[in-house]
Design a protein around this motif. Sequence first.
Motif, PDB file in Angstrom:
ATOM      1  N   ARG A 143       0.850  -0.879   0.172  1.00 35.62           N
ATOM      2  CA  ARG A 143      -0.103  -0.253   0.107  1.00 35.62           C
ATOM      3  C   ARG A 143       0.603   1.047  -0.021  1.00 35.62           C
ATOM      4  O   ARG A 143       0.396   2.692  -0.634  1.00 35.62           O
ATOM      5  CB  ARG A 143      -1.168   0.444   1.179  1.00 35.62           C
ATOM      6  CG  ARG A 143      -2.208  -0.963   1.107  1.00 35.62           C
ATOM      7  CD  ARG A 143      -2.921  -1.011  -0.264  1.00 35.62           C
ATOM      8  NE  ARG A 143      -3.425   0.422  -0.050  1.00 35.62           N
ATOM      9  CZ  ARG A 143      -4.719   0.800   0.327  1.00 35.62           C
ATOM     10  NH1 ARG A 143      -5.507  -0.231   0.629  1.00 35.62           N
ATOM     11  NH2 ARG A 143      -4.793   1.689   0.867  1.00 35.62           N
ATOM     12  N   THR A 144       2.034   1.035   0.976  1.00 32.66           N
ATOM     13  CA  THR A 144       2.849   2.179   0.780  1.00 32.66           C
ATOM     14  C   THR A 144       3.584   2.470  -1.069  1.00 32.66           C
ATOM     15  O   THR A 144       3.356   3.752  -1.349  1.00 32.66           O
ATOM     16  CB  THR A 144       4.356   1.926   1.868  1.00 32.66           C
ATOM     17  OG1 THR A 144       3.267   2.294   3.360  1.00 32.66           O
ATOM     18  CG2 THR A 144       4.898   3.025   1.407  1.00 32.66           C
ATOM     19  N   LEU A 145       3.374   1.638  -1.126  1.00 31.60           N
ATOM     20  CA  LEU A 145       4.028   1.939  -2.545  1.00 31.60           C
ATOM     21  C   LEU A 145       3.373   2.548  -3.989  1.00 31.60           C
ATOM     22  O   LEU A 145       3.854   3.359  -3.882  1.00 31.60           O
ATOM     23  CB  LEU A 145       4.924   0.305  -3.115  1.00 31.60           C
ATOM     24  CG  LEU A 145       5.790   0.355  -4.555  1.00 31.60           C
ATOM     25  CD1 LEU A 145       6.571   1.469  -4.762  1.00 31.60           C
ATOM     26  CD2 LEU A 145       6.140  -1.075  -4.560  1.00 31.60           C
ATOM     27  N   GLN A 146       2.346   1.403  -3.175  1.00 24.87           N
ATOM     28  CA  GLN A 146       1.110   1.865  -4.012  1.00 24.87           C
ATOM     29  C   GLN A 146       0.907   3.741  -3.987  1.00 24.87           C
ATOM     30  O   GLN A 146       0.825   4.113  -5.079  1.00 24.87           O
ATOM     31  CB  GLN A 146      -0.189   1.016  -3.801  1.00 24.87           C
ATOM     32  CG  GLN A 146      -1.540   2.010  -4.725  1.00 24.87           C
ATOM     33  CD  GLN A 146      -2.865   1.209  -4.290  1.00 24.87           C
ATOM     34  OE1 GLN A 146      -2.829   1.162  -3.134  1.00 24.87           O
ATOM     35  NE2 GLN A 146      -3.641   1.774  -4.607  1.00 24.87           N
ATOM     36  N   ILE A 332      11.284 -11.181  -1.665  1.00 24.87           N
ATOM     37  CA  ILE A 332      12.249  -9.958  -1.453  1.00 24.87           C
ATOM     38  C   ILE A 332      12.129  -9.531   0.072  1.00 24.87           C
ATOM     39  O   ILE A 332      11.785  -9.750   0.751  1.00 24.87           O
ATOM     40  CB  ILE A 332      12.110  -8.958  -2.186  1.00 24.87           C
ATOM     41  CG1 ILE A 332      11.806  -9.164  -3.702  1.00 24.87           C
ATOM     42  CG2 ILE A 332      12.925  -7.886  -1.902  1.00 24.87           C
ATOM     43  CD1 ILE A 332      12.208  -9.144  -4.231  1.00 24.87           C
ATOM     44  N   SER A 333      13.321  -9.880   0.617  1.00 26.14           N
ATOM     45  CA  SER A 333      13.438  -9.352   1.954  1.00 26.14           C
ATOM     46  C   SER A 333      12.255  -7.794   2.424  1.00 26.14           C
ATOM     47  O   SER A 333      13.013  -7.396   2.199  1.00 26.14           O
ATOM     48  CB  SER A 333      14.800  -8.861   2.500  1.00 26.14           C
ATOM     49  OG  SER A 333      15.491  -8.144   3.765  1.00 26.14           O
ATOM     50  N   PRO A 334      11.667  -8.033   3.782  1.00 25.89           N
ATOM     51  CA  PRO A 334      10.538  -7.667   3.885  1.00 25.89           C
ATOM     52  C   PRO A 334      11.873  -6.720   4.828  1.00 25.89           C
ATOM     53  O   PRO A 334      11.165  -5.225   5.034  1.00 25.89           O
ATOM     54  CB  PRO A 334       9.888  -9.035   4.710  1.00 25.89           C
ATOM     55  CG  PRO A 334      10.461  -9.878   4.619  1.00 25.89           C
ATOM     56  CD  PRO A 334      11.497  -9.891   4.007  1.00 25.89           C
ATOM     57  N   LEU A 335      12.545  -6.704   5.026  1.00 25.62           N
ATOM     58  CA  LEU A 335      13.320  -6.143   5.966  1.00 25.62           C
ATOM     59  C   LEU A 335      14.467  -4.849   5.148  1.00 25.62           C
ATOM     60  O   LEU A 335      13.774  -3.546   5.429  1.00 25.62           O
ATOM     61  CB  LEU A 335      14.611  -6.809   6.576  1.00 25.62           C
ATOM     62  CG  LEU A 335      15.196  -5.338   7.918  1.00 25.62           C
ATOM     63  CD1 LEU A 335      15.638  -4.619   9.114  1.00 25.62           C
ATOM     64  CD2 LEU A 335      17.189  -6.713   8.122  1.00 25.62           C
ATOM     65  N   MET A 336      14.748  -5.171   4.389  1.00 24.15           N
ATOM     66  CA  MET A 336      15.321  -4.184   3.126  1.00 24.15           C
ATOM     67  C   MET A 336      13.969  -3.368   2.503  1.00 24.15           C
ATOM     68  O   MET A 336      14.011  -1.992   2.770  1.00 24.15           O
ATOM     69  CB  MET A 336      15.705  -4.730   1.720  1.00 24.15           C
ATOM     70  CG  MET A 336      16.252  -5.674   1.928  1.00 24.15           C
ATOM     71  SD  MET A 336      18.132  -4.139   3.168  1.00 24.15           S
ATOM     72  CE  MET A 336      18.607  -3.676   2.121  1.00 24.15           C
ATOM     73  N   ILE A 337      12.629  -3.761   1.954  1.00 24.05           N
ATOM     74  CA  ILE A 337      11.233  -3.134   2.225  1.00 24.05           C
ATOM     75  C   ILE A 337      11.300  -2.425   2.930  1.00 24.05           C
ATOM     76  O   ILE A 337      10.675  -0.812   3.039  1.00 24.05           O
ATOM     77  CB  ILE A 337      10.682  -4.016   0.991  1.00 24.05           C
ATOM     78  CG1 ILE A 337      11.243  -4.547   0.217  1.00 24.05           C
ATOM     79  CG2 ILE A 337       8.323  -3.074   0.841  1.00 24.05           C
ATOM     80  CD1 ILE A 337       9.773  -5.647  -0.368  1.00 24.05           C
ATOM     81  N   ASP A 338      10.932  -2.625   3.957  1.00 27.87           N
ATOM     82  CA  ASP A 338      10.685  -1.627   5.042  1.00 27.87           C
ATOM     83  C   ASP A 338      11.420  -0.750   5.312  1.00 27.87           C
ATOM     84  O   ASP A 338      11.011   0.459   5.108  1.00 27.87           O
ATOM     85  CB  ASP A 338      10.591  -2.710   7.235  1.00 27.87           C
ATOM     86  CG  ASP A 338       9.872  -1.828   8.001  1.00 27.87           C
ATOM     87  OD1 ASP A 338       8.876  -1.850   7.503  1.00 27.87           O
ATOM     88  OD2 ASP A 338      10.567  -1.540   8.402  1.00 27.87           O
ATOM     89  N   LEU A 339      12.346  -0.916   5.218  1.00 25.95           N
ATOM     90  CA  LEU A 339      13.223   0.479   5.266  1.00 25.95           C
ATOM     91  C   LEU A 339      12.766   1.007   4.106  1.00 25.95           C
ATOM     92  O   LEU A 339      12.541   2.927   4.073  1.00 25.95           O
ATOM     93  CB  LEU A 339      14.915   0.331   5.259  1.00 25.95           C
ATOM     94  CG  LEU A 339      15.693  -0.448   6.163  1.00 25.95           C
ATOM     95  CD1 LEU A 339      16.534  -0.862   5.727  1.00 25.95           C
ATOM     96  CD2 LEU A 339      15.490  -0.042   7.657  1.00 25.95           C
ATOM     97  N   VAL A 340      12.926   1.108   2.591  1.00 31.94           N
ATOM     98  CA  VAL A 340      12.310   1.605   2.080  1.00 31.94           C
ATOM     99  C   VAL A 340      11.287   2.559   2.414  1.00 31.94           C
ATOM    100  O   VAL A 340      10.809   3.786   2.164  1.00 31.94           O
ATOM    101  CB  VAL A 340      12.478   0.797   0.304  1.00 31.94           C
ATOM    102  CG1 VAL A 340      11.401   2.016  -0.245  1.00 31.94           C
ATOM    103  CG2 VAL A 340      13.491   0.339  -0.194  1.00 31.94           C
TER     104      VAL A 340
END
Length: 460
Positions: A143-146, A332-340
């Motif tokens: 939702r954030t990326l959207q 994909i690593s949720p940790l990296m996505i969370d930072l983004v």
Amino acid sequence: MFIPDISNRTGPKFMALADALTEAIESNELAINMKLPPQRILSYRLGVTVGTVTRAYQELELRGLIEPKVGSGTYVKDRQSEQQTFYHPVTSQEGIDLAICRPLLLSQQQHLSTILQDLSHEPTAQKAVLDYYSAEGLHGHNRTLQQWLSDRLNVDIDNRRLIWTYGGQHSLAIILQSLSRPKETILVEGLCYAEFINACQQAERKLVPVQLDDEGIVPEDLELHCKRHKPRLLYLTPAIQNPTGTQINDSRRLKIIEICRRYNVLIIEDDVLYCPPSHRKTPLVAIAPDITIYVGSFSKYFAGGLRVGYLIMPLTLKDTLQRTLRANCMHISPLMIDLVCRWLTNGAMEAVDKEIALELSARHRLFNQYFPSQNNAVIPGFNCWIPLPEPLTGYSFSKLLRNKGIHVREAEMFAVGRYPVPAAIRISLTGPSSRSQLKTGLVIIKEQISLVMPNRYRIT
């Protein structure tokens, strides 16, 4: 004993003290291995509590600037030694690197420090980013990326059309594996992103170059190849062409879309390269969402080491692409996505975007002092395309520059098949860490060209 002045600083006192000490360390007023004042003495001299000094020292430790030594005190960290040992690249090259295309690290380190602190206080988030998931990921991340993409592209995007990836190159590999087979034809720009050429060669795909002019691929040549080869995929960099830096204008974009619709060709729109805000156009995926697969990434817009990207795809291709993603890396690593996602929502991504644009503008002014642009279609991005006079070739000139400690990309790296190779090199203005280093590289390049054409390339 060094006592910083925090009297004119605003904000929390511990942060004001941390910022003052940071400036002293960065300016070498506090040298490497210098001992900081004991906390009680510093609190007395500044008129603040010991807790304030403790929090300031903790902040400096998080920034990687100081290190406590048990029984001895707190010292300025030797970051140079750390960089040369543990964090030194396995492969590096001497000289001035004008070949690598990367965003400069400006305030990103501070944004990383802030976000990691926030995450350290959120146990629910910590548990979530350490768990296994399906290729679809986490609802909040999607939702954030959207929302961010809808605002950025000014178009409503269904979050079911989004897939997270490990950056642009990973996205391209997933597309190739999902939507093409060995020996099948893929149409590309005659001068094309070198690693896409490499990916297709590794996957045994046949590349057919489409003619380029100053405004991108030529529609008439595109149609000719569509008739002749009946391809399923066309790979494009319409926002900022790699390597020439040109941009496809609105009328030509519509012609390309019309041709691809008529011949049932899917468009891979690679929009990874940084494009300054003032030059961003509506992407093809917003005009023709049913035939466009959009490749985006945060590596060139925030930090090269991030390795997080995304695809916007037609819903009809979702299952196919997700199956390939699962087979490729599961998710994909949720940790990296969370930072983004945190940087997307807290304003860090936008702030870094503006910082990059300002620094890039300054570097283009420097570049134009030595190589004034003759092409109005060229976008002032990270890369610059420099045509060379006869008898120079990109390969020979690149080799000559390498012997003088200057690294560039020759045109031969980007030519597809037997496409005519222009005498040119591509340089990246963001490869050097400083403007002075960039200037030195530009002077050497111009000096070497002037030896061939002294009247045209005079050194000023």
